[in-house]
Write an enzyme that holds these catalytic residues in place. Structure first.
Site, mmCIF file in Angstrom:
data_model
loop_
_atom_site.group_PDB
_atom_site.id
_atom_site.type_symbol
_atom_site.label_atom_id
_atom_site.label_comp_id
_atom_site.label_asym_id
_atom_site.label_seq_id
_atom_site.Cartn_x
_atom_site.Cartn_y
_atom_site.Cartn_z
ATOM 1 N N ASP A 3 -16.464 -2.792 -9.666
ATOM 2 C CA ASP A 3 -15.492 -3.372 -8.750
ATOM 3 C C ASP A 3 -15.075 -4.772 -9.201
ATOM 4 O O ASP A 3 -15.912 -5.575 -9.611
ATOM 5 C CB ASP A 3 -16.115 -3.444 -7.347
ATOM 6 C CG ASP A 3 -15.130 -3.924 -6.311
ATOM 7 O OD1 ASP A 3 -14.150 -3.203 -6.071
ATOM 8 O OD2 ASP A 3 -15.327 -5.020 -5.758
ATOM 9 N N GLU B 123 -12.629 -1.822 -13.008
ATOM 10 C CA GLU B 123 -11.442 -2.086 -12.193
ATOM 11 C C GLU B 123 -10.888 -3.419 -12.680
ATOM 12 O O GLU B 123 -11.361 -4.484 -12.309
ATOM 13 C CB GLU B 123 -11.782 -2.178 -10.696
ATOM 14 C CG GLU B 123 -10.514 -2.243 -9.858
ATOM 15 C CD GLU B 123 -10.635 -3.005 -8.543
ATOM 16 O OE1 GLU B 123 -9.729 -2.894 -7.705
ATOM 17 O OE2 GLU B 123 -11.626 -3.738 -8.348
HETATM 18 C C1 GLC Z 1 -11.704 -3.844 -5.076
HETATM 19 C C2 GLC Z 1 -11.799 -2.627 -4.194
HETATM 20 C C3 GLC Z 1 -11.280 -2.999 -2.836
HETATM 21 C C4 GLC Z 1 -12.158 -4.097 -2.279
HETATM 22 C C5 GLC Z 1 -12.211 -5.295 -3.232
HETATM 23 C C6 GLC Z 1 -13.323 -6.237 -2.864
HETATM 24 O O1 GLC Z 1 -10.399 -4.232 -5.310
HETATM 25 O O2 GLC Z 1 -11.120 -1.555 -4.765
HETATM 26 O O3 GLC Z 1 -11.247 -1.899 -1.971
HETATM 27 O O4 GLC Z 1 -11.664 -4.526 -1.047
HETATM 28 O O5 GLC Z 1 -12.458 -4.896 -4.549
HETATM 29 O O6 GLC Z 1 -14.564 -5.672 -3.147
#
Ligand code: GLC
Length: 522
Positions: free
Chosen positions: A204, A248
């Site tokens: 994440d 991500e």
């Molecule tokens: C990422 C996740 C999202 C979350 C954020 C904070 O972007 O995909 O859903 O709110 O991180 O953890």
């Protein structure tokens, strides 16, 4: 293991299904999806033909941000089930040829995490505070002017006067990745889950771990130091015989993005450039070219993503008159022609699945669900709603529980009341209804995933000259994909056989907003 689970390079061409556990299937009738519900629906996923599932965070959490506020990285949220059930899920999925990928959230914890509670109790100057970003304020205000990604200041003051940093909600304090204890802890967390059979992790907010607090501007995205962290993680994942790391990484600069995919770092990362492209041939072709140009030289497979739990559903997005890059934005209330959007989403699916690399399917995408934009305000759960002073409704609209069967809510999702209400019109979009309809989105996805497994996956493509309004390419297997964006129908090639089309291709013509897969005559 059956399926392709014996192939160590499986991830290069995989189809990965994203399970938003809270909204997938509820096994105990409390309205929230859980592991029991997911386990009972594994045959559905096997039949759909996916190689792996990625689950959003399943850890104990106060759910200030849908589980992205983790209180304990080594447990399972009781609302979702138990650690024993998680282990069973991993095992049962393997038996069906499906790998399991979990979400690891390294940038921040929950404010209920033991380390943060310890830091609060230990006070200023303590070692416990060093694991987070505690600072004295400047005058009466925070240490600097950084803003949270969810809106409002990125600092919150604690009773003894110090402030702590949170790039997201105040309930999500950021870890200090300069601290060796933090680094060590996450290596241990990886081992904990790899020991339990997890096949990979989705990381994440992977690009924002390293910060420069002395900067006046927000300075946390893509600092060079972040790569040392992932080199350490890769050594751990390699030591388990190739468990995979997926980042991500939201970065517009593709060169910088590609740095995360160097051979000793992450295996793959989500392609948000493609997801963010408007439904325009030039934009999409440009994105595909750029993606391949950055991935091929470093030997990393591309990924193709049309949706996830953070962006508006494709049926809604593609039904809007958007001509810019930022198609991932929510644009609450902007009118959308859902019929048009559905046609384009079907074509987009065949485009994404024909491209070289791996593909992601976010739960409900295969059912053609639309963004639910009329969730009553009092039920909105996304922290963006509060943090924005009730100006941004947030991401709940793509997180509404799935419709499985029957003709009215809760559509077989639960025996209780779903945590977010489902539109009654989804009666036509249930799994049950779509199973019975050969023209449904579900049947399209299922056939496409089967053909993709046989004929596509990773590799290269050759562009075919079909003019500006058509995206056309051939894969090495002889499969040709054509997508017509122009107002006029275009003629299909005279030879070759149509394997699959996203809409009717009568009379040898490919209508507007339609994609087709053709097997070349050999
Ligand atoms: C990422 C996740 C999202 C979350 C954020 C904070 O972007 O995909 O859903 O709110 O991180 O953890």
């Amino acid at each position: 293991m059956p399926g392709n689970t014996s192939n160590p390079e499986w991830w290069r061409g995989a189809a990965i299904y994203q399970v938003y556990l809270r909204s997938f299937a509820d096994g105990n009738g409390d309205g929230t999806g859980d592991l029991a519900g997911l386990r009972s629906r594994l045959p559905y996923l096997a039949k759909l033909g996916v190689d792996a599932i990625w689950l959003n965070p399943w850890y104990p959490s106060p759910m200030a941000d849908g589980g992205y506020d983790v209180a304990d990285y080594r447990g399972i949220e009781p609302v979702f089930g138990t650690l024993a059930e998680a282990e069973k899920l991993i095992e049962e999925a393997h038996e069906l040829g499906i790998r399991t990928i979990i979400d690891v959230v390294p940038n921040h914890a929950s404010d209920q995490h033991a380390w943060f509670q310890e830091a609060l109790a230990a006070g200023p100057g303590s070692e416990a505070r060093e694991r987070f970003w505690f600072r004295p304020g400047v005058g009466d205000g925070p240490p600097n002017g950084w803003q949270s990604i969810f809106g409002g200041p990125a600092w919150t003051q604690v009773p003894d006067g110090e402030w702590y940093l949170h790039l997201f909600a105040p309930e999500q304090p950021d870890f200090n990745w300069n601290n060796p204890a933090v680094r060590q802890e996450f290596l241990d967390v990886l081992r904990f889950w790899f020991d339990r059979g997890v096949d990979g992790v989705r990381i994440d907010s992977a690009a924002v771990l390293v910060k420069d607090l002395d900067s006046v501007e927000e300075s946390y995205t893509d600092h060079d130091g972040v790569h040392d962290i992932y080199r350490e993680w890769r050594r751990v994942s390699d030591s388990y015989g190739g468990r995979i790391l997926i980042g991500e990484v939201w970065l517009p600069d593709q060169e910088r993005f590609a740095n995360y995919l160097r051979p000793d770092e992450l295996h793959t990362a989500f392609n948000f450039d493609f997801l963010s492209s408007a439904w325009e041939p030039a934009a999409l072709r440009g994105s595909i070219d750029l993606t391949l140009a950055t991935h091929v030289p470093i030997g990393a497979p591309a990924t193709w993503v049309l949706s996830n739990h953070d962006v508006a559903r494709p049926v809604t997005r593609y039904g809007r008159a958007i001509t810019s890059w930022d198609n991932a934005d929510r644009r609450d209330g902007m009118p959308s022609d859902l019929e048009l959007g559905r046609r384009r989403a079907r074509a987009a699916a065949l485009l994404a699945m024909a491209l070289p690399g791996s593909v992601y399917v976010y739960q409900g995408e295969e059912l053609g669900l639309w963004e639910v934009e009329d969730i009553p305000e009092e039920l909105i759960d996304d922290p963006m709603w509060e943090r924005s002073g009730h100006t941004v409704r947030g991401r709940d609209g793509c997180r509404v529980p799935l419709p499985w069967s029957g003709t009215e809510p809760p559509f077989g999702y639960s025996t209780g009341e779903p945590w977010l209400p489902q539109p009654p019109q989804w009666r036509d979009l249930t799994v049950e209804a779509q199973e019975a309809d050969p023209g449904s989105m579900l049947r399209l996805y299922r056939t496409a995933l089967r053909l993709r497994r046989e004929l596509l996956g990773d590799g290269t493509l050759t562009w075919l000259p079909y003019g500006d309004e058509v995206i056309a390419f051939r894969r090495d297997s002889g499969l040709v994909c054509l997508v017509n964006f122009g107002a006029e129908p275009v003629a299909l090639p005279e030879t070759g056989s149509v394997l699959l089309a996203s809409g009717p291709v009568d009379g040898g013509l490919l209508p507007t907003d339609t994609a087709v897969w053709i097997m070349e005559a050999r």
